[in-house]
Design a protein around this motif. Structure first.
Motif, PDB file in Angstrom:
ATOM      1  N   ASN A 231       0.850  -1.136   0.072  1.00 40.18           N
ATOM      2  CA  ASN A 231      -0.012   0.049  -0.038  1.00 40.18           C
ATOM      3  C   ASN A 231       1.014   1.254   0.053  1.00 40.18           C
ATOM      4  OD1 ASN A 231      -2.370   1.695   0.261  1.00 40.18           O
ATOM      5  ND2 ASN A 231      -1.686   1.809   2.587  1.00 40.18           N
ATOM      6  N   LEU A 232       1.922   1.279   0.782  1.00 37.92           N
ATOM      7  CA  LEU A 232       2.737   2.620   0.863  1.00 37.92           C
ATOM      8  C   LEU A 232       3.570   2.630  -0.406  1.00 37.92           C
ATOM      9  CD1 LEU A 232       3.986   4.715   2.508  1.00 37.92           C
ATOM     10  CD2 LEU A 232       5.473   3.315   3.465  1.00 37.92           C
ATOM     11  N   ILE A 233       4.178   1.607  -0.916  1.00 43.42           N
ATOM     12  CA  ILE A 233       4.736   1.714  -2.277  1.00 43.42           C
ATOM     13  C   ILE A 233       3.960   2.497  -3.266  1.00 43.42           C
ATOM     14  CG2 ILE A 233       5.670   0.355  -4.155  1.00 43.42           C
ATOM     15  CD1 ILE A 233       7.877   0.775  -2.013  1.00 43.42           C
ATOM     16  N   SER A 234       2.453   1.897  -3.355  1.00 45.42           N
ATOM     17  CA  SER A 234       1.620   2.606  -4.182  1.00 45.42           C
ATOM     18  C   SER A 234       1.522   4.023  -3.868  1.00 45.42           C
ATOM     19  CB  SER A 234       0.299   1.939  -4.148  1.00 45.42           C
ATOM     20  OG  SER A 234      -0.684   2.630  -4.749  1.00 45.42           O
ATOM     21  N   LYS A 235       1.322   4.589  -2.880  1.00 43.61           N
ATOM     22  CA  LYS A 235       1.304   6.037  -2.537  1.00 43.61           C
ATOM     23  C   LYS A 235       2.672   6.627  -2.870  1.00 43.61           C
ATOM     24  CE  LYS A 235      -0.105   5.476   1.890  1.00 43.61           C
ATOM     25  NZ  LYS A 235      -0.513   5.731   3.192  1.00 43.61           N
TER      26      LYS A 235
ATOM     27  N   GLU B 206       6.400  19.608   0.678  1.00 39.46           N
ATOM     28  CA  GLU B 206       5.663  18.578  -0.363  1.00 39.46           C
ATOM     29  C   GLU B 206       6.623  18.601  -1.570  1.00 39.46           C
ATOM     30  OE1 GLU B 206       1.406  17.898  -2.773  1.00 39.46           O
ATOM     31  OE2 GLU B 206       1.950  19.994  -2.303  1.00 39.46           O
ATOM     32  N   GLN B 207       7.193  19.522  -2.150  1.00 35.86           N
ATOM     33  CA  GLN B 207       8.163  19.356  -2.968  1.00 35.86           C
ATOM     34  C   GLN B 207       9.318  18.516  -2.537  1.00 35.86           C
ATOM     35  OE1 GLN B 207       8.969  23.666  -3.811  1.00 35.86           O
ATOM     36  NE2 GLN B 207       8.114  23.306  -5.742  1.00 35.86           N
ATOM     37  N   ILE B 208       9.808  18.508  -1.378  1.00 34.85           N
ATOM     38  CA  ILE B 208      10.975  17.781  -0.985  1.00 34.85           C
ATOM     39  C   ILE B 208      10.415  16.339  -0.760  1.00 34.85           C
ATOM     40  CG2 ILE B 208      12.412  17.318   1.279  1.00 34.85           C
ATOM     41  CD1 ILE B 208      12.211  20.396   1.751  1.00 34.85           C
ATOM     42  N   SER B 209       9.210  16.215  -0.197  1.00 37.31           N
ATOM     43  CA  SER B 209       8.803  14.723  -0.313  1.00 37.31           C
ATOM     44  C   SER B 209       8.875  13.865  -1.717  1.00 37.31           C
ATOM     45  CB  SER B 209       7.312  14.504   0.382  1.00 37.31           C
ATOM     46  OG  SER B 209       6.095  15.120  -0.375  1.00 37.31           O
ATOM     47  N   CYS B 210       8.386  14.923  -2.753  1.00 35.77           N
ATOM     48  CA  CYS B 210       8.339  14.300  -4.038  1.00 35.77           C
ATOM     49  C   CYS B 210       9.756  14.030  -4.529  1.00 35.77           C
ATOM     50  CB  CYS B 210       7.700  15.374  -4.951  1.00 35.77           C
ATOM     51  SG  CYS B 210       7.507  14.772  -6.698  1.00 35.77           S
ATOM     52  N   LEU B 211      10.665  14.820  -4.116  1.00 35.33           N
ATOM     53  CA  LEU B 211      12.218  14.676  -4.697  1.00 35.33           C
ATOM     54  C   LEU B 211      12.557  13.231  -3.994  1.00 35.33           C
ATOM     55  CD1 LEU B 211      13.318  18.343  -4.625  1.00 35.33           C
ATOM     56  CD2 LEU B 211      12.860  16.770  -6.687  1.00 35.33           C
ATOM     57  N   LEU B 212      12.358  13.079  -2.814  1.00 38.58           N
ATOM     58  CA  LEU B 212      12.676  12.200  -1.820  1.00 38.58           C
ATOM     59  C   LEU B 212      12.122  10.764  -2.339  1.00 38.58           C
ATOM     60  CD1 LEU B 212      13.064  13.361   1.645  1.00 38.58           C
ATOM     61  CD2 LEU B 212      14.935  13.092   0.126  1.00 38.58           C
ATOM     62  N   ALA B 213      10.799  10.692  -2.555  1.00 38.38           N
ATOM     63  CA  ALA B 213      10.289   9.639  -3.207  1.00 38.38           C
ATOM     64  C   ALA B 213      10.838   9.221  -4.544  1.00 38.38           C
ATOM     65  CB  ALA B 213       8.715  10.041  -3.525  1.00 38.38           C
ATOM     66  N   ASN B 214      11.289  10.202  -5.350  1.00 41.60           N
ATOM     67  CA  ASN B 214      11.939   9.692  -6.711  1.00 41.60           C
ATOM     68  C   ASN B 214      13.467   9.289  -6.350  1.00 41.60           C
ATOM     69  OD1 ASN B 214      10.989  10.924  -9.509  1.00 41.60           O
ATOM     70  ND2 ASN B 214      10.036  11.954  -7.895  1.00 41.60           N
TER      71      ASN B 214
ATOM     72  N   PHE C 140      14.185   7.677  -3.592  1.00 45.71           N
ATOM     73  CA  PHE C 140      13.691   6.047  -3.116  1.00 45.71           C
ATOM     74  C   PHE C 140      13.967   5.325  -4.261  1.00 45.71           C
ATOM     75  CE2 PHE C 140      11.048   2.523  -2.390  1.00 45.71           C
ATOM     76  CZ  PHE C 140      11.452   2.115  -1.271  1.00 45.71           C
ATOM     77  N   PHE C 141      13.193   5.606  -5.227  1.00 44.64           N
ATOM     78  CA  PHE C 141      13.056   4.915  -6.607  1.00 44.64           C
ATOM     79  C   PHE C 141      14.040   4.942  -7.631  1.00 44.64           C
ATOM     80  CE2 PHE C 141       8.359   5.246  -5.373  1.00 44.64           C
ATOM     81  CZ  PHE C 141       7.998   3.847  -5.036  1.00 44.64           C
ATOM     82  N   CYS C 142      15.227   5.919  -7.098  1.00 47.93           N
ATOM     83  CA  CYS C 142      16.382   6.052  -7.944  1.00 47.93           C
ATOM     84  C   CYS C 142      16.070   6.560  -9.104  1.00 47.93           C
ATOM     85  CB  CYS C 142      17.488   4.696  -7.879  1.00 47.93           C
ATOM     86  SG  CYS C 142      17.367   3.794  -6.180  1.00 47.93           S
TER      87      CYS C 142
ATOM     88  N   ALA D 188       5.911  10.234  -6.197  1.00 48.66           N
ATOM     89  CA  ALA D 188       7.113  10.557  -7.160  1.00 48.66           C
ATOM     90  C   ALA D 188       6.529  10.816  -8.624  1.00 48.66           C
ATOM     91  CB  ALA D 188       7.909   9.149  -7.460  1.00 48.66           C
ATOM     92  N   LEU D 189       5.633  10.454  -9.089  1.00 51.55           N
ATOM     93  CA  LEU D 189       5.037  10.908 -10.310  1.00 51.55           C
ATOM     94  C   LEU D 189       4.428  12.159 -10.400  1.00 51.55           C
ATOM     95  CD1 LEU D 189       3.470   7.477 -11.591  1.00 51.55           C
ATOM     96  CD2 LEU D 189       5.462   8.504 -12.469  1.00 51.55           C
ATOM     97  N   LYS D 190       4.322  12.745  -9.390  1.00 47.73           N
ATOM     98  CA  LYS D 190       3.866  14.319  -9.300  1.00 47.73           C
ATOM     99  C   LYS D 190       4.878  15.416  -9.528  1.00 47.73           C
ATOM    100  CE  LYS D 190       0.844  15.711  -6.356  1.00 47.73           C
ATOM    101  NZ  LYS D 190       0.353  16.020  -4.653  1.00 47.73           N
ATOM    102  N   LEU D 191       6.030  14.616  -9.692  1.00 51.20           N
ATOM    103  CA  LEU D 191       7.421  15.569 -10.144  1.00 51.20           C
ATOM    104  C   LEU D 191       6.968  16.664 -11.395  1.00 51.20           C
ATOM    105  CD1 LEU D 191      10.186  15.558  -8.758  1.00 51.20           C
ATOM    106  CD2 LEU D 191      10.962  14.452 -11.207  1.00 51.20           C
ATOM    107  N   PRO D 192       6.380  16.435 -12.282  1.00 49.49           N
ATOM    108  CA  PRO D 192       6.068  17.298 -13.177  1.00 49.49           C
ATOM    109  C   PRO D 192       5.128  18.421 -12.766  1.00 49.49           C
ATOM    110  CG  PRO D 192       5.579  15.247 -14.342  1.00 49.49           C
ATOM    111  CD  PRO D 192       5.739  14.935 -12.987  1.00 49.49           C
TER     112      PRO D 192
END
Length: 561
Positions: free
Chosen positions: A183-187, A219-227, A229-231, A192-196
């Motif tokens: 569930n968490l990976i899905s979120k 929120e921007q930081i969380s998006c960058l960190l999700a990216n 995580f997914f390298c 991460a895909l909100k980067l654009p």
């Protein structure tokens, strides 16, 4: 989307930035960075225009059949005869297009060719490949194997050498009550895909010798960190000498996934708690964080032997922690030159623990070049998400932390952290030289110096401790004196935490009282330290410690302290 692509490329691909930087000096504005960095990166890229072989392996086709030279005039001529038309004389026909045109390969961009239009024939961009892979993870039921497969799909160069053992171990050992991995990976994939949408401007690099600040939303930081995580950040997977990002920390989480150890398991618990917090609408943070690189030019370096400031106030605490009891003060991060140190590896000392408690600090690794001797990084507004316990091999994630710290007018938490890196001494004797003492004084002063535009009454105290005294082998007494001197010149009081060392706390408090009582100036204390260095070099096996030496030079025996 087009704005995003320029921004994404600016901090992801970053080709040619090093070459352009010297020409642009310290111009960190987005337009300069965009112009310098806007080079595409593609998956399955090939060499357009470098080969005349068609896609089916046959010889290239001409667009039109070429006429024979003997047919140029419409009639046969004898050998050696000249064709003549008006004022032009010649033999045979000169080749020209379109008759001699070779069929072109399909138009698409690569590293040698920038195409500024959308082409239906373009090779899939890196981001398009990432989107495709992460969208699959958004479906519930994704496993660690699915995450591994997605990451390796758009990082094919590392498909054989990247290990995900730590991630597999995490899922196996952590209970589902704490960890609903799928569930968490899905979120996280959705975030991460909100980067654009969230990052539409190029992120400047905080380069050496340039003071510059970046403010972004949590929120921007969380998006960058999700990216991270997914390298998804290309060209950030190596720091070998001469590489494009050899002077920057790593940012992709691949190095963390490979470290199978109890410490890594605890780090992942804290990081997944962070991602769970920022992906829930009810707990998503809404503030801002500022990252500021501060560089002091040589013309502003203090002449230590001439400084007339007396010691400022000092509060010594044998119990408590910089991040808790030092709340509201300027809190010192005992940093590595590469901010964050081993947070994405095996490191678990003061800096790494702070970055795990406050994962928003990790994003600084994306854009902060290695710190020089006259520089620091100040972070304002970071939020604390986790309570932890222990240190190094005994470290463990303890519980969620609710950060109730108030916010300033920019919606930043009243939390200032300054990263300053101490020298590492393979031989502890090396620190007792004038050169190394001056270096540590400068580094501490860069970190402690207040904003010249802000009055002293509006400048908080510094919360610090045994900076550089663990693995870096610094002498706690010398480092305490150095920080007191830097704080005096910076006009800040000190809160000093000795981390359960009660004797050190008592010794430090007595030494400070002695210096204050004798109205010792920074300049006089500096000269005493230089004398001590000479004493130490001649008697280092039997040398007095620096506190005893200074007290005796002031006419006070050690037994009287």
């Amino acid at each position: 989307m087009k704005k995003f692509i320029s921004g994404y490329l600016a901090f992801c691909t970053n080709h040619g930035q090093a070459r352009c930087h010297s020409k642009m000096a310290c111009k960190n504005d987005s337009s300069q960075v965009k112009a310098c960095l806007n080079h595409p990166d593609v998956i399955g890229e090939s060499r357009a225009g470098s080969s005349r072989e068609t896609t089916d392996g046959s010889s290239p086709k001409r667009r039109h059949s070429q006429s024979s030279g003997n047919e140029a005039t419409g009639s046969r001529q004898k050998p050696g005869a000249e064709a003549r038309s008006g004022d032009t004389w010649g033999e045979g026909k000169l080749k020209s297009e379109p008759e001699c045109h070779m069929q072109l390969d399909k138009l698409f961009a690569n590293r040698q060719h920038t195409v500024l239009i959308d082409s239906p024939n373009a090779v899939e961009s890196r981001w398009a490949g990432i989107e495709r892979a992460l969208k699959k993870l958004m479906h519930r039921g994704a496993s660690v194997g699915d995450v591994e497969g997605a990451i390796k799909m758009y990082n094919p160069a590392h498909s054989m050498d990247w290990s995900f053992e730590a991630l597999y171990t995490y899922v196996e050992k952590i209970s589902k009550l704490e960890n609903n991995f799928s569930n968490l990976i899905s979120k996280m994939a959705k975030l991460a895909l909100k980067l654009p949408e969230l990052i539409q401007h190029p992120i400047p690099l905080l380069r050496q010798n340039c003071s510059h600040a970046i403010t972004m939303s949590q929120e921007q930081i969380s998006c960058l960190l999700a990216n991270a995580f997914f390298c998804t950040f290309p060209h950030r997977n190596t720091r070998h000498a001469g590489s494009e990002y050899g002077n920057f920390p790593t940012i992709n989480f691949s190095s963390l996934f490979a470290v199978r150890s109890p410490g890594t398991l605890e780090k992942l618990r804290a990081l997944f708690h962070y991602f769970n917090t920022v992906t829930e609408e009810a707990t998503k943070p809404i503030g801002l964080v500022t990252f500021e690189r501060i560089c002091i030019p040589p013309s502003q370096w203090p002449e230590w032997n001439k400084r007339m400031e007396n010691m400022t106030n000092l509060h010594v605490c044998s119990k408590g922690f910089i991040e808790k009891e030092g709340k509201g003060m300027l809190q010192v991060d005992f940093a590595s030159k590469f901010v964050g140190g081993g947070v994405l590896g095996r490191g678990l000392v003061q800096e790494e623990i702070r970055f795990i408690q406050c994962p928003e600090l990790i994003v600084a690794r994306l854009f902060t070049e290695k710190l020089a001797d006259n520089e620091c990084l100040k972070i304002t507004g970071a939020q604390m998400y986790s309570n932890t316990a222990g240190y190094s091999d005994n470290f463990e994630w303890h519980s969620p932390h609710t950060d109730s710290t108030e916010r300033d007018e920019w919606k930043r938490h009243y939390c200032q952290i300054v990263a300053i890196d101490a020298l590492k001494f393979d031989d502890p004797r090396q620190q007792f030289t004038e050169k190394n003492i001056k270096r540590e004084l400068l580094k501490a002063y860069v970190g402690f110096r207040k904003d010249p535009n802000i009055p002293t009454d509006y400048t908080p105290a510094v919360a610090t401790g045994n900076w550089g005294c663990g693995a870096f082998k610094g002498d706690p007494m010398l480092k305490a004196l150095i920080q007191m001197m830097a704080a005096a010149v910076a006009q800040r009081d000190l809160a000093y935490f000795t981390f359960e060392n009660k004797k050190q706390a008592e010794d430090l408090q007595r030494m400070h009282a002695l210096l204050k009582g004798h109205k010792m100036t920074v300049g006089k204390l500096y000269n005493l330290l230089q004398d001590y260095c000479k004493h130490y070099s001649h008697h280092h096996h039997k040398a007095k410690n620096v506190f005893d030496y200074i007290s005796e030079k002031m006419g006070v025996r050690a037994s009287q302290l």
